[in-house]
Design a protein around this motif. Structure first.
Motif, PDB file in Angstrom:
ATOM      1  N   MET A   1      18.360  13.177 -43.601  1.00 59.19           N
ATOM      2  CA  MET A   1      17.139  13.435 -42.847  1.00 59.19           C
ATOM      3  C   MET A   1      15.946  12.840 -43.588  1.00 59.19           C
ATOM      4  O   MET A   1      15.880  12.894 -44.813  1.00 59.19           O
ATOM      5  N   PRO A  17      16.380  10.265 -36.204  1.00 58.03           N
ATOM      6  CA  PRO A  17      17.111   8.992 -36.192  1.00 58.03           C
ATOM      7  C   PRO A  17      17.043   8.334 -34.824  1.00 58.03           C
ATOM      8  O   PRO A  17      16.992   9.018 -33.781  1.00 58.03           O
ATOM      9  N   SER A  18      17.034   7.022 -34.807  1.00 59.07           N
ATOM     10  CA  SER A  18      17.045   6.256 -33.567  1.00 59.07           C
ATOM     11  C   SER A  18      18.431   5.644 -33.403  1.00 59.07           C
ATOM     12  O   SER A  18      19.408   6.129 -33.971  1.00 59.07           O
ATOM     13  N   SER A  19      18.541   4.588 -32.636  1.00 53.46           N
ATOM     14  CA  SER A  19      19.823   3.890 -32.475  1.00 53.46           C
ATOM     15  C   SER A  19      19.559   2.393 -32.420  1.00 53.46           C
ATOM     16  O   SER A  19      18.478   1.937 -32.024  1.00 53.46           O
ATOM     17  N   GLU A 155      26.892   2.338 -37.108  1.00 57.89           N
ATOM     18  CA  GLU A 155      25.928   3.416 -36.905  1.00 57.89           C
ATOM     19  C   GLU A 155      26.629   4.767 -36.853  1.00 57.89           C
ATOM     20  O   GLU A 155      26.048   5.800 -37.172  1.00 57.89           O
ATOM     21  N   LYS A 179      28.067   4.427 -43.082  1.00 56.76           N
ATOM     22  CA  LYS A 179      27.235   4.713 -41.910  1.00 56.76           C
ATOM     23  C   LYS A 179      25.813   4.223 -42.170  1.00 56.76           C
ATOM     24  O   LYS A 179      25.230   4.519 -43.215  1.00 56.76           O
ATOM     25  N   THR A 181      22.044   4.275 -40.532  1.00 50.06           N
ATOM     26  CA  THR A 181      21.245   4.957 -39.521  1.00 50.06           C
ATOM     27  C   THR A 181      19.843   4.363 -39.464  1.00 50.06           C
ATOM     28  O   THR A 181      19.166   4.285 -40.502  1.00 50.06           O
ATOM     29  N   PRO A 182      19.392   3.921 -38.288  1.00 53.42           N
ATOM     30  CA  PRO A 182      18.030   3.384 -38.176  1.00 53.42           C
ATOM     31  C   PRO A 182      17.008   4.480 -37.844  1.00 53.42           C
ATOM     32  O   PRO A 182      17.288   5.391 -37.062  1.00 53.42           O
ATOM     33  N   TYR A 183      15.857   4.391 -38.466  1.00 54.38           N
ATOM     34  CA  TYR A 183      14.730   5.280 -38.171  1.00 54.38           C
ATOM     35  C   TYR A 183      13.525   4.395 -37.854  1.00 54.38           C
ATOM     36  O   TYR A 183      13.275   3.418 -38.565  1.00 54.38           O
ATOM     37  N   GLN A 184      12.803   4.747 -36.812  1.00 56.69           N
ATOM     38  CA  GLN A 184      11.590   3.991 -36.491  1.00 56.69           C
ATOM     39  C   GLN A 184      10.379   4.765 -36.983  1.00 56.69           C
ATOM     40  O   GLN A 184      10.146   5.914 -36.596  1.00 56.69           O
ATOM     41  N   ILE A 191      16.256   1.546 -42.517  1.00 54.74           N
ATOM     42  CA  ILE A 191      17.702   1.709 -42.456  1.00 54.74           C
ATOM     43  C   ILE A 191      18.158   2.568 -43.628  1.00 54.74           C
ATOM     44  O   ILE A 191      17.852   2.261 -44.783  1.00 54.74           O
ATOM     45  N   VAL A 192      18.887   3.635 -43.317  1.00 52.52           N
ATOM     46  CA  VAL A 192      19.410   4.517 -44.357  1.00 52.52           C
ATOM     47  C   VAL A 192      20.933   4.407 -44.378  1.00 52.52           C
ATOM     48  O   VAL A 192      21.596   4.812 -43.423  1.00 52.52           O
TER      49      VAL A 192
END
Length: 334
Positions: A1, A17-19, A155, A179, A181-184, A191-192
């Motif tokens: 998070m 998180p986004s996609s 993802e 994995k 995960t993209p966050y905007q 990118i995490v």
């Protein structure tokens, strides 16, 4: 998070998180380039030796990224941008088999072509070989291993892929899942990365395997009564005792002791199969039937979870599963 902290440092705001799909990020155009230029994104130091490798005999397949690790193993990297990764595990296995016989001499022209294309560096065979040997942290390294490693990067991962990967690891295949995960955050995308296998999912898988082996071992005990019968008849649990659905939950579900979904009460009705009362609806169930129903409801696709022994999953307030309590009693009285 992830949390974003204000300039005054007085407020922290959670970033959801986004996609990749919603952000219009593509596998080959974007993710592949990120991995190529920053292989540390996969959780380790790797030397990229080829991109879009397609020099397979009698095959039109195209391997996303081919790399070398510090131990001298080729690493097959399969990239997917979402959890609907299809047959990524099977693809990666096929590619690993195809490159397993590759030697340094065979690899050199592809590495030289890669360095020329992306770094503008023109290497001789000797210079390229020296770079590869220097990268590998072993004085005894003379040739590539014939057991390539596999990294699947996506993802998310379906249950089918994680189960396959974990089983392959048990069979001594070096395969991992990373994995990303993209966050905007404003106009930027963050990118995490997180190595998820071998980590959390592996731990639960090994727990389940251990329980399976324990059950197989205990099954030789003839005419073992049902767990709830053992518990109630021997006053190991009592009417009104609270129990919690805690172990073996789907990986995307977080246990909450205050959520009625995960709470039930022992009814103490020995003559009936409906021996527990679910807090969520106040109805009485057999423990395995209720567990099956909850697991089916929690699955994203409402899939049948198959055979479920609820006594392995429900925990008494003393911290032990109902199965463990019954087994401890039987062991002490045999």
């Amino acid at each position: 998070m992830i949390f974003s902290v204000s300039e005054s440092l007085e407020e922290a705001k959670k970033i959801l998180p986004s996609s990749f799909t919603s952000l219009n990020i593509w596998e080959r155009k974007h993710i592949e380039e990120w991995v190529r230029s920053n292989p540390e994104l996969l959780g380790e130091d790797l030397l990229i030796v080829s991109i879009e490798f397609d020099r397979f005999t009698n095959s039109n397949d195209r391997l996303d990224v081919l790399a070398l690790d510090r131990s001298g193993n080729l690493v097959v990297i399969e990239l997917k941008r979402d959890s609907a990764a299809g047959y990524a595990d099977l693809q990666a296995l096929r590619y690993a088999a195809m490159v397993s016989s590759m030697t340094i001499e065979v690899l050199l022209p592809y590495y030289i072509a890669y360095r020329k294309k992306y770094d503008g560096e023109v290497l001789s065979d000797g210079e390229a070989k020296d770079q590869i040997i220097e990268f590998v942290e072993s004085d005894s390294f003379v040739e590539l291993s014939n057991k390539p490693r596999i990294i699947i990067c996506s993802e998310g991962f379906s249950q089918e892929i994680t189960a396959t990967v974990l089983w392959l690891r048990e069979s001594d295949v070096d395969i991992s899942c990373v994995k990303i995960t993209p966050y905007q955050i404003g106009s930027q995308v963050v990118i995490v990365p997180k190595v998820v296998i071998p980590l959390e999912e592996a731990r639960q898988y090994l727990i389940d395997i251990k329980r399976k082996e324990e059950v197989k071992e205990l099954s030789v005990r003839k005419n073992r009564p049902k767990t709830m019968k053992i518990l109630i008849e021997n006053n190991l649990v009592h009417e009104g005792d609270n129990i919690y659905l805690k172990y073996g939950l789907p990986t995307h579900v977080e246990f909450d002791p205050n959520d009625p979904m995960f709470r039930a009460t022992i009814t103490g009705k020995l003559g009936q199969s409906d021996a527990i009362q679910w807090e969520k609806d106040g109805q009485e169930y057999s423990i395995s039937a209720l567990t099956w129903m909850i697991f089916k409801e929690l699955h994203p696709d409402k899939k049948d979870p198959g055979g479920v022994n609820g006594n392995w999953h429900w925990v008494h307030s003393n911290g032990n599963t109902l199965w463990q309590i019954a087994e401890q009693y039987l062991e002490s009285h045999t």
